[in-house]
Design an enzyme around this catalytic site. Sequence first.
Site, PDB file in Angstrom:
ATOM      1  N   ALA A  54       0.805  -1.223   0.000  1.00 19.89           N
ATOM      2  CA  ALA A  54       0.000   0.000   0.000  1.00 19.89           C
ATOM      3  C   ALA A  54       0.844   1.282   0.000  1.00 19.89           C
ATOM      4  O   ALA A  54       0.472   2.281  -0.616  1.00 19.89           O
ATOM      5  CB  ALA A  54      -0.939  -0.003   1.205  1.00 19.89           C
ATOM      6  N   THR A  89       0.677   5.488  -1.677  1.00 16.33           N
ATOM      7  CA  THR A  89       0.313   6.563  -0.753  1.00 16.33           C
ATOM      8  C   THR A  89       0.514   7.939  -1.380  1.00 16.33           C
ATOM      9  O   THR A  89      -0.353   8.811  -1.308  1.00 16.33           O
ATOM     10  CB  THR A  89       1.158   6.483   0.543  1.00 16.33           C
ATOM     11  OG1 THR A  89       1.101   5.134   1.014  1.00 16.33           O
ATOM     12  CG2 THR A  89       0.623   7.412   1.605  1.00 16.33           C
ATOM     13  N   PHE A 126      -6.612   1.076   2.414  1.00 15.90           N
ATOM     14  CA  PHE A 126      -8.054   0.911   2.671  1.00 15.90           C
ATOM     15  C   PHE A 126      -8.330   0.405   4.080  1.00 15.90           C
ATOM     16  O   PHE A 126      -9.424   0.499   4.591  1.00 15.90           O
ATOM     17  CB  PHE A 126      -8.705  -0.006   1.629  1.00 15.90           C
ATOM     18  CG  PHE A 126      -8.238  -1.429   1.690  1.00 15.90           C
ATOM     19  CD1 PHE A 126      -8.739  -2.302   2.644  1.00 15.90           C
ATOM     20  CD2 PHE A 126      -7.306  -1.905   0.784  1.00 15.90           C
ATOM     21  CE1 PHE A 126      -8.311  -3.609   2.705  1.00 15.90           C
ATOM     22  CE2 PHE A 126      -6.861  -3.215   0.845  1.00 15.90           C
ATOM     23  CZ  PHE A 126      -7.360  -4.064   1.804  1.00 15.90           C
ATOM     24  N   ARG A 127      -7.292  -0.130   4.721  1.00 15.76           N
ATOM     25  CA  ARG A 127      -7.486  -0.638   6.083  1.00 15.76           C
ATOM     26  C   ARG A 127      -7.552   0.489   7.103  1.00 15.76           C
ATOM     27  O   ARG A 127      -7.943   0.288   8.247  1.00 15.76           O
ATOM     28  CB  ARG A 127      -6.344  -1.574   6.473  1.00 15.76           C
ATOM     29  CG  ARG A 127      -6.299  -2.847   5.637  1.00 15.76           C
ATOM     30  CD  ARG A 127      -5.070  -3.668   6.011  1.00 15.76           C
ATOM     31  NE  ARG A 127      -4.677  -4.559   4.934  1.00 15.76           N
ATOM     32  CZ  ARG A 127      -3.886  -4.217   3.933  1.00 15.76           C
ATOM     33  NH1 ARG A 127      -3.384  -3.004   3.876  1.00 15.76           N
ATOM     34  NH2 ARG A 127      -3.597  -5.081   2.980  1.00 15.76           N
ATOM     35  N   HIS A 129      -3.394  -9.346  -5.607  1.00 14.55           N
ATOM     36  CA  HIS A 129      -4.755  -9.171  -5.093  1.00 14.55           C
ATOM     37  C   HIS A 129      -5.740  -8.717  -6.170  1.00 14.55           C
ATOM     38  O   HIS A 129      -6.803  -8.206  -5.857  1.00 14.55           O
ATOM     39  CB  HIS A 129      -4.746  -8.192  -3.904  1.00 14.55           C
ATOM     40  CG  HIS A 129      -3.956  -8.699  -2.731  1.00 14.55           C
ATOM     41  ND1 HIS A 129      -3.501  -7.889  -1.719  1.00 14.55           N
ATOM     42  CD2 HIS A 129      -3.540  -9.957  -2.419  1.00 14.55           C
ATOM     43  CE1 HIS A 129      -2.826  -8.631  -0.829  1.00 14.55           C
ATOM     44  NE2 HIS A 129      -2.841  -9.879  -1.243  1.00 14.55           N
ATOM     45  N   THR A 141       5.290  -1.997   2.435  1.00 12.46           N
ATOM     46  CA  THR A 141       4.491  -3.051   3.053  1.00 12.46           C
ATOM     47  C   THR A 141       5.134  -3.459   4.360  1.00 12.46           C
ATOM     48  O   THR A 141       6.359  -3.472   4.483  1.00 12.46           O
ATOM     49  CB  THR A 141       4.348  -4.294   2.145  1.00 12.46           C
ATOM     50  OG1 THR A 141       3.797  -5.372   2.912  1.00 12.46           O
ATOM     51  CG2 THR A 141       5.671  -4.731   1.561  1.00 12.46           C
ATOM     52  N   SER A 142       4.300  -3.752   5.342  1.00 14.64           N
ATOM     53  CA  SER A 142       4.824  -4.180   6.635  1.00 14.64           C
ATOM     54  C   SER A 142       5.092  -5.676   6.637  1.00 14.64           C
ATOM     55  O   SER A 142       5.513  -6.242   7.632  1.00 14.64           O
ATOM     56  CB  SER A 142       3.833  -3.830   7.738  1.00 14.64           C
ATOM     57  OG  SER A 142       2.562  -4.334   7.396  1.00 14.64           O
ATOM     58  N   ASN A 148      10.418   1.009   3.975  1.00 19.24           N
ATOM     59  CA  ASN A 148       9.127   1.105   4.650  1.00 19.24           C
ATOM     60  C   ASN A 148       9.242   2.068   5.827  1.00 19.24           C
ATOM     61  O   ASN A 148      10.292   2.167   6.445  1.00 19.24           O
ATOM     62  CB  ASN A 148       8.676  -0.279   5.140  1.00 19.24           C
ATOM     63  CG  ASN A 148       7.198  -0.325   5.435  1.00 19.24           C
ATOM     64  OD1 ASN A 148       6.384   0.107   4.617  1.00 19.24           O
ATOM     65  ND2 ASN A 148       6.832  -0.826   6.597  1.00 19.24           N
TER      66      ASN A 148
END
Length: 238
Positions: A21, A25, A32-33, A118, A187-188, A210
């Site tokens: 995500a 940004t 979306f979370r 996804h 991404t985490s 990140n």
Amino acid sequence: MYQELQQIIDSSRRIVFFGGAGVSTESGIPDFRSTDGLYNQQYAFPPETILSATFFRRHTEEFYRFYRDRMLPLEAKPNAAHHFLAELEKAGKLTAVITQNIDGLHQAAGSKNVLELHGSIHRNRCLKCARFFPPEIIRDSQGIPKCPCNGVIKPEVVLYEEGLDDDVLSAAVHHIRQADTMIIAGTSLTVYPAAGLVHYFRGQHLVLINRDATPMDEAATLVIRDSVGEVFSTLHCS
Ligand code: ZN
């Protein structure tokens, strides 16, 4: 500024990029979370619940209310990261972009080999007759989007409880195995099974970009704690 990363890129011949995500940004697409007070006023369920296969089946109309509102940033434009990766591919230094994002911004920037773990908001299919539709058909419809055949039009995005596409996954594994450098950004690395892909990497340089720490930081050659667009805007494609 990011000289070590630039040197790694210069010396690499088969780079694979794996993004989450955070890559989008700076194109104005929030994760979306992420929810806030406004979200809680508008929706009775967390995003992960709404974006599940069960919720889609049981509350189809509510699913589309959320989807139209939060998942269709059709006006978003690629940022420095998307453009730089497209350039690297064109220069023959990057073999694949693997992404958890569904916004299509890598293709918009010119990337060709994009593996969308996804799915994509740009592919929408009638559940009855399999006809394809552009995302605007969902944006511009009301309630449940319907095909002329009266079937429900569903975006080809992977919902919670649904499995990833086997072909996309095996292509991703293939490219990661062959890569000399893997750059993971935005991404985490906590969303499985996608995050497990990292373990197929056998190359020389594992780079992590990140804002927050990730479970793979220890294993990385280089860790950069900055925003993805910021980092990529300082690089050049030798
Ligand atoms: Zn149809």
